[in-house]
Design a protein around this motif. Structure first.
Motif, PDB file in Angstrom:
ATOM      1  N   ASP A   1       0.833  -1.201   0.000  1.00 54.81           N
ATOM      2  CA  ASP A   1       0.000   0.000   0.000  1.00 54.81           C
ATOM      3  C   ASP A   1       0.875   1.261   0.000  1.00 54.81           C
ATOM      4  O   ASP A   1       0.617   2.210  -0.744  1.00 54.81           O
ATOM      5  N   TYR A   2       1.931   1.230   0.812  1.00 58.26           N
ATOM      6  CA  TYR A   2       2.852   2.377   0.906  1.00 58.26           C
ATOM      7  C   TYR A   2       3.522   2.629  -0.446  1.00 58.26           C
ATOM      8  O   TYR A   2       3.603   3.759  -0.924  1.00 58.26           O
ATOM      9  N   THR A   3       3.989   1.546  -1.073  1.00 55.67           N
ATOM     10  CA  THR A   3       4.693   1.677  -2.353  1.00 55.67           C
ATOM     11  C   THR A   3       3.756   2.236  -3.421  1.00 55.67           C
ATOM     12  O   THR A   3       4.131   3.121  -4.204  1.00 55.67           O
ATOM     13  N   TYR A   4       2.522   1.748  -3.415  1.00 54.23           N
ATOM     14  CA  TYR A   4       1.534   2.236  -4.381  1.00 54.23           C
ATOM     15  C   TYR A   4       1.310   3.746  -4.197  1.00 54.23           C
ATOM     16  O   TYR A   4       1.347   4.522  -5.153  1.00 54.23           O
ATOM     17  N   LYS A   5       1.138   4.160  -2.925  1.00 46.99           N
ATOM     18  CA  LYS A   5       0.869   5.582  -2.656  1.00 46.99           C
ATOM     19  C   LYS A   5       2.088   6.448  -2.993  1.00 46.99           C
ATOM     20  O   LYS A   5       1.951   7.548  -3.522  1.00 46.99           O
ATOM     21  N   ALA A   6       3.283   5.916  -2.686  1.00 46.05           N
ATOM     22  CA  ALA A   6       4.506   6.675  -2.970  1.00 46.05           C
ATOM     23  C   ALA A   6       4.658   6.860  -4.482  1.00 46.05           C
ATOM     24  O   ALA A   6       4.956   7.962  -4.964  1.00 46.05           O
ATOM     25  N   ASN A   7       4.404   5.791  -5.249  1.00 49.55           N
ATOM     26  CA  ASN A   7       4.532   5.874  -6.705  1.00 49.55           C
ATOM     27  C   ASN A   7       3.490   6.822  -7.296  1.00 49.55           C
ATOM     28  O   ASN A   7       3.766   7.577  -8.231  1.00 49.55           O
ATOM     29  N   LYS A   8       2.282   6.763  -6.714  1.00 45.05           N
ATOM     30  CA  LYS A   8       1.213   7.638  -7.197  1.00 45.05           C
ATOM     31  C   LYS A   8       1.608   9.101  -6.971  1.00 45.05           C
ATOM     32  O   LYS A   8       1.409   9.958  -7.829  1.00 45.05           O
ATOM     33  N   ARG A   9       2.202   9.365  -5.818  1.00 42.92           N
ATOM     34  CA  ARG A   9       2.651  10.728  -5.493  1.00 42.92           C
ATOM     35  C   ARG A   9       3.717  11.189  -6.505  1.00 42.92           C
ATOM     36  O   ARG A   9       3.657  12.293  -7.038  1.00 42.92           O
ATOM     37  N   ILE A  10       4.681  10.295  -6.797  1.00 40.36           N
ATOM     38  CA  ILE A  10       5.752  10.661  -7.741  1.00 40.36           C
ATOM     39  C   ILE A  10       5.153  10.929  -9.126  1.00 40.36           C
ATOM     40  O   ILE A  10       5.466  11.926  -9.780  1.00 40.36           O
ATOM     41  N   ALA A  11       4.232  10.031  -9.554  1.00 42.72           N
ATOM     42  CA  ALA A  11       3.626  10.186 -10.884  1.00 42.72           C
ATOM     43  C   ALA A  11       2.855  11.489 -10.967  1.00 42.72           C
ATOM     44  O   ALA A  11       2.933  12.215 -11.976  1.00 42.72           O
ATOM     45  N   SER A  12       2.124  11.839  -9.907  1.00 44.73           N
ATOM     46  CA  SER A  12       1.318  13.054 -10.002  1.00 44.73           C
ATOM     47  C   SER A  12       2.219  14.300 -10.008  1.00 44.73           C
ATOM     48  O   SER A  12       1.933  15.267 -10.696  1.00 44.73           O
ATOM     49  N   LYS A  13       3.344  14.247  -9.270  1.00 36.66           N
ATOM     50  CA  LYS A  13       4.290  15.387  -9.312  1.00 36.66           C
ATOM     51  C   LYS A  13       4.879  15.520 -10.713  1.00 36.66           C
ATOM     52  O   LYS A  13       5.005  16.609 -11.268  1.00 36.66           O
ATOM     53  N   TRP A  14       5.237  14.378 -11.279  1.00 36.56           N
ATOM     54  CA  TRP A  14       5.862  14.342 -12.595  1.00 36.56           C
ATOM     55  C   TRP A  14       4.903  14.878 -13.653  1.00 36.56           C
ATOM     56  O   TRP A  14       5.258  15.713 -14.477  1.00 36.56           O
ATOM     57  N   LEU A  15       3.646  14.419 -13.584  1.00 35.53           N
ATOM     58  CA  LEU A  15       2.641  14.896 -14.547  1.00 35.53           C
ATOM     59  C   LEU A  15       2.387  16.387 -14.360  1.00 35.53           C
ATOM     60  O   LEU A  15       2.219  17.136 -15.329  1.00 35.53           O
TER      61      LEU A  15
ATOM     62  N   ARG B   1       4.510  18.585 -13.361  1.00 33.07           N
ATOM     63  CA  ARG B   1       5.618  19.343 -13.966  1.00 33.07           C
ATOM     64  C   ARG B   1       5.474  19.362 -15.483  1.00 33.07           C
ATOM     65  O   ARG B   1       5.669  20.380 -16.135  1.00 33.07           O
ATOM     66  N   LEU B   2       5.105  18.187 -16.014  1.00 33.13           N
ATOM     67  CA  LEU B   2       4.986  18.041 -17.467  1.00 33.13           C
ATOM     68  C   LEU B   2       3.954  19.014 -18.032  1.00 33.13           C
ATOM     69  O   LEU B   2       4.140  19.621 -19.080  1.00 33.13           O
ATOM     70  N   PHE B   3       2.835  19.161 -17.309  1.00 32.67           N
ATOM     71  CA  PHE B   3       1.770  20.030 -17.808  1.00 32.67           C
ATOM     72  C   PHE B   3       1.785  21.412 -17.157  1.00 32.67           C
ATOM     73  O   PHE B   3       0.811  22.146 -17.192  1.00 32.67           O
ATOM     74  N   GLY B   4       2.919  21.696 -16.497  1.00 28.96           N
ATOM     75  CA  GLY B   4       3.128  23.043 -15.966  1.00 28.96           C
ATOM     76  C   GLY B   4       2.300  23.397 -14.749  1.00 28.96           C
ATOM     77  O   GLY B   4       2.152  24.567 -14.426  1.00 28.96           O
ATOM     78  N   LYS B   5       1.738  22.373 -14.037  1.00 29.26           N
ATOM     79  CA  LYS B   5       0.978  22.691 -12.820  1.00 29.26           C
ATOM     80  C   LYS B   5       1.933  22.761 -11.655  1.00 29.26           C
ATOM     81  O   LYS B   5       2.932  22.059 -11.630  1.00 29.26           O
ATOM     82  N   LYS B   6       1.583  23.574 -10.638  1.00 29.18           N
ATOM     83  CA  LYS B   6       2.457  23.676  -9.475  1.00 29.18           C
ATOM     84  C   LYS B   6       2.049  22.658  -8.426  1.00 29.18           C
ATOM     85  O   LYS B   6       0.913  22.301  -8.332  1.00 29.18           O
TER      86      LYS B   6
END
Ligand SMILES: CC(C)(COP(=O)(O)OP(=O)(O)OC[C@H]1O[C@@H](n2cnc3c(N)ncnc32)[C@H](O)[C@@H]1OP(=O)(O)O)[C@@H](O)C(=O)NCCC(=O)NCCS
Length: 203
Positions: A182-196, A198-203
């Motif tokens: 569960d922790y790994t899933y949430k951590a990866n989701k957090r990284i993906a949402s930060k990455w996306l 940045r990609l789409f210019g959201k803060k």
């Protein structure tokens, strides 16, 4: 309604989040957790001094990957005068749950995890020290079958635990495994949402 509460063992890398959890506790909760309204600096000292090689620390992350509860299971050598146990060590448990996550079984689940970890570490006596005005904690202690002694507004409670068996070892391993997934899933989701973001210019 009972919810799924996943309890994960915390390590060195969680220290910063643990500190944030404790600093977010308001004065009345710090009083209940530490027996005194511990100032920020002392809370920070306490967190920095937690010895992960001796003690066990457990946490619960919410769905937004925020650490909302911390349980500290501290092991200590048995006092020679202790007539309650013949084991070499005893354990003491302290717990806090963020206001937003209370009443959902998180505190009880952390306590259960502490009890099973004691069993699996050859400890048969689990202590808890709290103010006797702490109705919620007294309720959890009674529910767990703890023997409670009240003295001058404070309460010392202890629970005698059965020895470890294959089921207790398996249960702890499975609980931890689910919590890690569960922790790994949430951590990866957090990284993906930060990455996306940045990609789409959201803060
Ligand atoms: C004590 C604390 C850890 C409980 O966490 P929690 O996640 O809300 O606890 P749970 O949801 O598992 O259980 C709460 C239980 O207490 C009961 N309860 C709540 N308020 C109560 C009250 N005023 N009187 C009696 N029982 C009460 C609930 O009904 C529930 O019982 P149930 O499981 O039989 O339904 C949390 O309130 C907290 O962090 N308090 C501040 C720090 C603290 O007191 N730490 C303990 C000292 S070590």
């Amino acid at each position: 309604m009972s919810r799924l509460v996943l309890v994960k063992e915390l390590r060195e890398r969680d220290r910063r989040r643990m500190l944030k959890h404790f600093l977010d506790l308001e004065d009345s909760d710090r009083l209940l957790r530490f027996g005194t309204v511990l100032p920020d600096e002392q809370v920070s000292n306490y967190v920095n001094r937690i010895d992960f090689s001796r003690d066990m620390v457990f946490g619960v992350y919410n769905r937004f990957f925020k650490l909302v509860a911390v349980g500290h299971l501290a092991f200590a050598p048995r006092d020679e005068k202790n007539s309650v146990t013949e084991k070499e060590r005893v354990a003491e448990f302290g717990v806090s749950v963020s206001k937003t996550a209370r009443g959902l079984g998180v505190g009880s689940k952390l306590f259960e995890r502490a009890a099973i970890s004691c069993r699996n570490n050859d400890v048969d006596t689990l202590y808890m020290h709290c103010l006797s005005s702490n109705k919620t904690m007294m309720h959890i202690a009674k529910k767990a079958g703890m023997e409670i002694h009240r003295d001058y507004g404070e309460a010392d409670a202890y629970l005698k635990l059965p020895p470890a068996n294959p089921a207790s070892v398996l249960q702890e391993a499975l609980d931890e495994q689910f919590a890690v997934l569960d922790y790994t899933y949430k951590a990866n989701k957090r990284i993906a949402s930060k990455w996306l973001g940045r990609l789409f210019g959201k803060k």
